[in-house]
Design an enzyme around this catalytic site. Structure first.
Site, mmCIF file in Angstrom:
data_model
loop_
_atom_site.group_PDB
_atom_site.id
_atom_site.type_symbol
_atom_site.label_atom_id
_atom_site.label_comp_id
_atom_site.label_asym_id
_atom_site.label_seq_id
_atom_site.Cartn_x
_atom_site.Cartn_y
_atom_site.Cartn_z
ATOM 1 N N PRO A 11 -29.004 -33.325 39.479
ATOM 2 C CA PRO A 11 -29.128 -31.876 39.335
ATOM 3 C C PRO A 11 -28.327 -31.284 38.179
ATOM 4 C CG PRO A 11 -27.843 -32.446 41.286
ATOM 5 C CD PRO A 11 -28.472 -33.709 40.798
ATOM 6 N N ASN A 12 -28.956 -30.296 37.571
ATOM 7 C CA ASN A 12 -28.366 -29.474 36.504
ATOM 8 C C ASN A 12 -28.278 -30.183 35.149
ATOM 9 O OD1 ASN A 12 -27.899 -27.152 38.202
ATOM 10 N ND2 ASN A 12 -26.273 -28.353 39.157
ATOM 11 N N ARG A 19 -25.592 -25.785 29.414
ATOM 12 C CA ARG A 19 -24.685 -25.846 30.559
ATOM 13 C C ARG A 19 -23.296 -26.317 30.108
ATOM 14 N NH1 ARG A 19 -24.518 -30.722 34.981
ATOM 15 N NH2 ARG A 19 -22.852 -29.822 36.236
ATOM 16 N N TYR A 24 -20.007 -30.835 28.420
ATOM 17 C CA TYR A 24 -21.117 -31.780 28.301
ATOM 18 C C TYR A 24 -21.729 -31.857 26.894
ATOM 19 C CZ TYR A 24 -20.792 -31.526 33.360
ATOM 20 O OH TYR A 24 -20.328 -31.560 34.650
ATOM 21 N N ASN A 79 -27.042 -41.153 36.592
ATOM 22 C CA ASN A 79 -26.016 -40.116 36.643
ATOM 23 C C ASN A 79 -26.419 -39.193 37.790
ATOM 24 O OD1 ASN A 79 -24.243 -38.018 36.381
ATOM 25 N ND2 ASN A 79 -24.562 -37.701 34.188
ATOM 26 N N ALA A 82 -23.821 -33.895 40.585
ATOM 27 C CA ALA A 82 -23.037 -33.415 41.736
ATOM 28 C C ALA A 82 -23.301 -34.230 43.004
ATOM 29 C CB ALA A 82 -23.343 -31.946 41.988
ATOM 30 N N GLU A 103 -23.590 -46.667 37.114
ATOM 31 C CA GLU A 103 -23.403 -45.222 37.319
ATOM 32 C C GLU A 103 -22.638 -44.655 36.131
ATOM 33 O OE1 GLU A 103 -22.426 -43.711 41.162
ATOM 34 O OE2 GLU A 103 -21.147 -42.131 40.333
ATOM 35 N N HIS A 105 -21.169 -41.080 34.028
ATOM 36 C CA HIS A 105 -20.826 -39.656 34.011
ATOM 37 C C HIS A 105 -20.451 -39.294 32.591
ATOM 38 C CE1 HIS A 105 -20.946 -39.308 38.344
ATOM 39 N NE2 HIS A 105 -20.383 -40.503 38.373
ATOM 40 N N ARG A 112 -10.820 -33.811 35.984
ATOM 41 C CA ARG A 112 -11.406 -32.554 36.445
ATOM 42 C C ARG A 112 -10.990 -32.235 37.887
ATOM 43 N NH1 ARG A 112 -17.548 -32.410 34.878
ATOM 44 N NH2 ARG A 112 -17.172 -30.190 35.229
HETATM 45 C C1 DQA Z 1 -21.325 -35.353 35.935
HETATM 46 C C2 DQA Z 1 -20.025 -35.003 36.662
HETATM 47 C C3 DQA Z 1 -20.315 -34.334 38.001
HETATM 48 O O1 DQA Z 1 -19.095 -34.033 38.657
HETATM 49 C C4 DQA Z 1 -21.078 -33.044 37.779
HETATM 50 O O2 DQA Z 1 -21.399 -32.449 39.016
HETATM 51 C C5 DQA Z 1 -22.280 -33.232 36.937
HETATM 52 C C6 DQA Z 1 -22.216 -34.129 35.796
HETATM 53 C C7 DQA Z 1 -21.081 -35.917 34.522
HETATM 54 O O3 DQA Z 1 -22.005 -36.456 33.927
HETATM 55 O O4 DQA Z 1 -19.953 -35.801 33.996
HETATM 56 O O5 DQA Z 1 -23.291 -32.568 37.131
HETATM 57 O O6 DQA Z 1 -22.005 -36.348 36.674
#
Ligand code: DQA
Length: 147
Positions: A11-12, A19, A24, A79, A82, A103, A105, A112
């Protein structure tokens, strides 16, 4: 035959570029896909196929993971965004795979908020990479190819 990689984004991440650019970066997910493809083309001698999937919906991500069971993909780069911190459903789906799971990020979540420290999905990952920004997907794929 070219090795096939699945890349799943949670998501997102569809809103990358606008964003939280300070966290990011300014590139969109499409930009990152192109960057990854170009870099792979430059670095690798062998050809690889990469399929990209993004969803904001937990169940759709679970279904995409289920489609990988006994499939033709050699590896999954994910990835979960959240959902990494909360999703037992995604963790359970990942547990059914018998291919390496990387995985990734983009941010270094250790720097964070406290609530990002728990990573449920990482419990079924083979490799975890953090803090690589847009290079996360490239390095995730390369981790399965470089000897
Ligand atoms: C994320 C880190 C997560 O905590 C966050 O909710 C994201 C992106 C990252 O790529 O750093 O949406 O996975």
């Amino acid at each position: 035959m070219a090795k096939k990689f699945m890349v799943i984004n949670g998501p997102n991440l569809n809103l990358l570029g606008t964003r939280e650019p300070d966290v990011y970066g300014k590139e969109t997910l499409k930009d990152i896909e192109e960057y990854t493809r170009d870099q792979l083309g430059t670095i690798l001698e062998e050809e690889v196929e990469v399929e990209w999937f993004q969803s904001n919906i937990e169940g759709e991500i679970v279904e995409k993971i289920q489609q990988l069971i006994n499939g033709e993909f050699c590896s999954l780069v994910i990835n979960p965004a959240a959902y990494s911190h909360t999703s037992v459903a995604i963790l359970d789906a990942l547990k059914m795979l018998n291919i390496p799971i990387v995985e990734v990020h983009m941010s270094n979540t250790h720097l964070r908020e406290e609530y990002r420290q728990q990573k449920l999905t990482a419990k079924s990952s083979t490799i975890i990479m953090e803090g690589l920004g847009k290079r996360a997907y490239l390095f995730g794929i390369l981790s399965q190819l470089l000897k």
